[in-house]
Design a protein around this motif. Structure first.
Motif, mmCIF file in Angstrom:
data_model
loop_
_atom_site.group_PDB
_atom_site.id
_atom_site.type_symbol
_atom_site.label_atom_id
_atom_site.label_comp_id
_atom_site.label_asym_id
_atom_site.label_seq_id
_atom_site.Cartn_x
_atom_site.Cartn_y
_atom_site.Cartn_z
ATOM 1 N N HIS A 93 0.805 -1.223 0.000
ATOM 2 C CA HIS A 93 0.000 0.000 0.000
ATOM 3 C C HIS A 93 0.840 1.277 0.000
ATOM 4 C CE1 HIS A 93 0.975 -0.706 4.184
ATOM 5 N NE2 HIS A 93 0.631 0.541 4.457
ATOM 6 N N ILE A 94 2.138 1.205 0.307
ATOM 7 C CA ILE A 94 2.981 2.414 0.291
ATOM 8 C C ILE A 94 3.925 2.437 -0.916
ATOM 9 C CG2 ILE A 94 2.823 2.823 2.776
ATOM 10 C CD1 ILE A 94 5.622 1.585 3.076
ATOM 11 N N GLY A 95 3.743 1.513 -1.848
ATOM 12 C CA GLY A 95 4.495 1.543 -3.094
ATOM 13 C C GLY A 95 5.884 0.922 -3.026
ATOM 14 N N THR A 96 6.162 0.155 -1.972
ATOM 15 C CA THR A 96 7.437 -0.556 -1.898
ATOM 16 C C THR A 96 7.181 -2.044 -2.148
ATOM 17 O OG1 THR A 96 7.261 -0.887 0.496
ATOM 18 C CG2 THR A 96 8.363 1.129 -0.247
ATOM 19 N N VAL A 97 8.249 -2.819 -2.317
ATOM 20 C CA VAL A 97 8.078 -4.253 -2.544
ATOM 21 C C VAL A 97 7.507 -4.878 -1.273
ATOM 22 C CG1 VAL A 97 9.193 -6.424 -3.176
ATOM 23 C CG2 VAL A 97 9.991 -4.285 -4.198
ATOM 24 N N HIS A 98 6.423 -5.603 -1.427
ATOM 25 C CA HIS A 98 5.694 -6.192 -0.313
ATOM 26 C C HIS A 98 6.557 -7.188 0.455
ATOM 27 C CE1 HIS A 98 2.615 -8.484 1.819
ATOM 28 N NE2 HIS A 98 1.796 -7.464 1.597
ATOM 29 N N ALA A 99 6.373 -7.242 1.752
ATOM 30 C CA ALA A 99 7.156 -8.123 2.623
ATOM 31 C C ALA A 99 7.055 -9.588 2.207
ATOM 32 C CB ALA A 99 6.703 -7.950 4.076
ATOM 33 N N ILE A 100 5.891 -10.029 1.811
ATOM 34 C CA ILE A 100 5.737 -11.438 1.446
ATOM 35 C C ILE A 100 6.375 -11.713 0.085
ATOM 36 C CG2 ILE A 100 4.080 -13.298 0.990
ATOM 37 C CD1 ILE A 100 4.541 -12.440 3.996
ATOM 38 N N ALA A 101 6.380 -10.745 -0.822
ATOM 39 C CA ALA A 101 7.112 -10.907 -2.080
ATOM 40 C C ALA A 101 8.603 -11.077 -1.784
ATOM 41 C CB ALA A 101 6.881 -9.705 -2.993
ATOM 42 N N LEU A 102 9.099 -10.325 -0.809
ATOM 43 C CA LEU A 102 10.504 -10.471 -0.401
ATOM 44 C C LEU A 102 10.755 -11.873 0.147
ATOM 45 C CD1 LEU A 102 10.998 -7.034 1.381
ATOM 46 C CD2 LEU A 102 11.861 -7.693 -0.875
ATOM 47 N N CYS A 103 9.847 -12.364 0.980
ATOM 48 C CA CYS A 103 9.986 -13.726 1.524
ATOM 49 C C CYS A 103 9.960 -14.758 0.406
ATOM 50 C CB CYS A 103 8.886 -14.017 2.538
ATOM 51 S SG CYS A 103 9.105 -13.142 4.099
ATOM 52 N N ASN A 104 9.117 -14.558 -0.597
ATOM 53 C CA ASN A 104 9.075 -15.475 -1.733
ATOM 54 C C ASN A 104 10.409 -15.487 -2.468
ATOM 55 O OD1 ASN A 104 6.449 -16.212 -1.225
ATOM 56 N ND2 ASN A 104 5.579 -14.757 -2.676
ATOM 57 N N GLY A 105 11.018 -14.319 -2.625
ATOM 58 C CA GLY A 105 12.328 -14.239 -3.269
ATOM 59 C C GLY A 105 13.389 -14.966 -2.473
ATOM 60 N N LEU A 106 13.362 -14.784 -1.155
ATOM 61 C CA LEU A 106 14.335 -15.480 -0.310
ATOM 62 C C LEU A 106 14.137 -16.986 -0.377
ATOM 63 C CD1 LEU A 106 14.373 -13.173 2.852
ATOM 64 C CD2 LEU A 106 15.987 -13.201 0.929
ATOM 65 N N GLU A 107 12.872 -17.421 -0.397
ATOM 66 C CA GLU A 107 12.600 -18.853 -0.452
ATOM 67 C C GLU A 107 13.003 -19.445 -1.803
ATOM 68 O OE1 GLU A 107 9.313 -22.198 0.735
ATOM 69 O OE2 GLU A 107 8.747 -20.093 0.894
ATOM 70 N N ALA A 108 12.814 -18.703 -2.890
ATOM 71 C CA ALA A 108 13.252 -19.185 -4.202
ATOM 72 C C ALA A 108 14.773 -19.323 -4.231
ATOM 73 C CB ALA A 108 12.781 -18.238 -5.303
ATOM 74 N N ALA A 109 15.477 -18.329 -3.694
ATOM 75 C CA ALA A 109 16.945 -18.399 -3.644
ATOM 76 C C ALA A 109 17.378 -19.595 -2.798
ATOM 77 C CB ALA A 109 17.516 -17.099 -3.091
ATOM 78 N N MET A 110 16.733 -19.779 -1.656
ATOM 79 C CA MET A 110 17.058 -20.915 -0.780
ATOM 80 C C MET A 110 16.806 -22.246 -1.484
ATOM 81 S SD MET A 110 15.409 -23.511 0.990
ATOM 82 C CE MET A 110 13.748 -22.889 0.987
ATOM 83 N N GLY A 111 15.693 -22.354 -2.197
ATOM 84 C CA GLY A 111 15.363 -23.601 -2.873
ATOM 85 C C GLY A 111 16.390 -23.968 -3.931
ATOM 86 N N ALA A 112 16.809 -22.985 -4.720
ATOM 87 C CA ALA A 112 17.840 -23.243 -5.722
ATOM 88 C C ALA A 112 19.155 -23.621 -5.038
ATOM 89 C CB ALA A 112 18.029 -22.024 -6.617
ATOM 90 N N LEU A 113 19.491 -22.914 -3.957
ATOM 91 C CA LEU A 113 20.709 -23.223 -3.213
ATOM 92 C C LEU A 113 20.673 -24.648 -2.677
ATOM 93 C CD1 LEU A 113 22.829 -21.259 -0.815
ATOM 94 C CD2 LEU A 113 21.654 -23.232 0.098
ATOM 95 N N ALA A 114 19.559 -25.045 -2.085
ATOM 96 C CA ALA A 114 19.450 -26.397 -1.535
ATOM 97 C C ALA A 114 19.638 -27.441 -2.636
ATOM 98 C CB ALA A 114 18.105 -26.584 -0.838
ATOM 99 N N GLU A 115 19.035 -27.216 -3.775
ATOM 100 C CA GLU A 115 19.125 -28.192 -4.866
ATOM 101 C C GLU A 115 20.543 -28.335 -5.408
ATOM 102 O OE1 GLU A 115 16.818 -30.375 -6.182
ATOM 103 O OE2 GLU A 115 15.746 -29.799 -4.364
ATOM 104 N N VAL A 116 21.308 -27.249 -5.450
ATOM 105 C CA VAL A 116 22.668 -27.343 -6.001
ATOM 106 C C VAL A 116 23.717 -27.653 -4.940
ATOM 107 C CG1 VAL A 116 22.100 -25.832 -7.940
ATOM 108 C CG2 VAL A 116 23.207 -24.861 -5.917
ATOM 109 N N SER A 117 23.345 -27.632 -3.665
ATOM 110 C CA SER A 117 24.312 -27.835 -2.582
ATOM 111 C C SER A 117 24.210 -29.197 -1.905
ATOM 112 C CB SER A 117 24.132 -26.753 -1.505
ATOM 113 O OG SER A 117 24.297 -25.463 -2.043
ATOM 114 N N ILE A 118 23.030 -29.757 -1.857
ATOM 115 C CA ILE A 118 22.813 -30.970 -1.065
ATOM 116 C C ILE A 118 23.475 -32.195 -1.717
ATOM 117 C CG2 ILE A 118 20.608 -31.594 -2.144
ATOM 118 C CD1 ILE A 118 19.636 -32.243 0.778
#
Length: 154
Positions: A61-86
């Motif tokens: 509502h204030i024109g910045t990137v939404h907190a949950i969109a940020l969490c989705n980005g972090l989770e996508a980065a984590m998921g790719a990291l887990a797949e290439v690291s494990i």
């Protein structure tokens, strides 16, 4: 080498469009990630980076990137990291996320996920992935850990 690493190596070698091809393919595997239009820029064991473009669809509502969109980005980065690291003999599942919102997300945000190699071979199944989101001016707007449960495959 994991399928995700092979896909990254193949697509990122294509000039101009390679990162976008990988990002599109990754988002097809987990379609919810497509809502933030991630653009992966680094995919390697123990370190992944992607960019969430600041666009109206992810604004709050204030024109910045939404907190949950940020969490989705972090989770996508984590998921790719887990797949290439494990290691091939192990599997992972997310257990939780501890996040702090530290500044307004007023630009494109680079989401970063990091681990240390020894975390993946530890006897402790509780693995913490360090995550953070950084504005274009270098200010950290979100940071924390995503907790994974890592066990041997049956």
């Amino acid at each position: 080498m994991s399928q995700v690493q092979k896909l990254w190596n193949t697509t990122s070698a294509i000039p101009v469009v390679g990162e976008r091809l990988f990002s599109f393919a990754f988002s097809q595997k987990a379609p919810y990630f497509a809502t933030i239009r991630p653009r992966f820029t680094v995919v390697e064991p123990d370190h992944v980076e992607l960019v969430i473009p600041k666009r109206r669809r992810v604004h709050n509502h204030i024109g910045t990137v939404h907190a949950i969109a940020l969490c989705n980005g972090l989770e996508a980065a984590m998921g790719a990291l887990a797949e290439v690291s494990i290691p091939r003999t192990r599997r992972w599942i997310p257990k939780g996320m501890d996040i702090a919102y530290t500044a307004k997300a007023t630009s494109d945000i680079t989401c970063i996920a990091e681990t240390d190699p020894e975390q993946w071979t530890s006897d402790d199944p509780d693995l913490h992935v360090r995550v953070r989101g950084v504005r274009e001016d270098g200010v950290v707007v979100i940071e924390g850990v995503i907790r994974l449960w890592v066990t041997e495959k049956p």
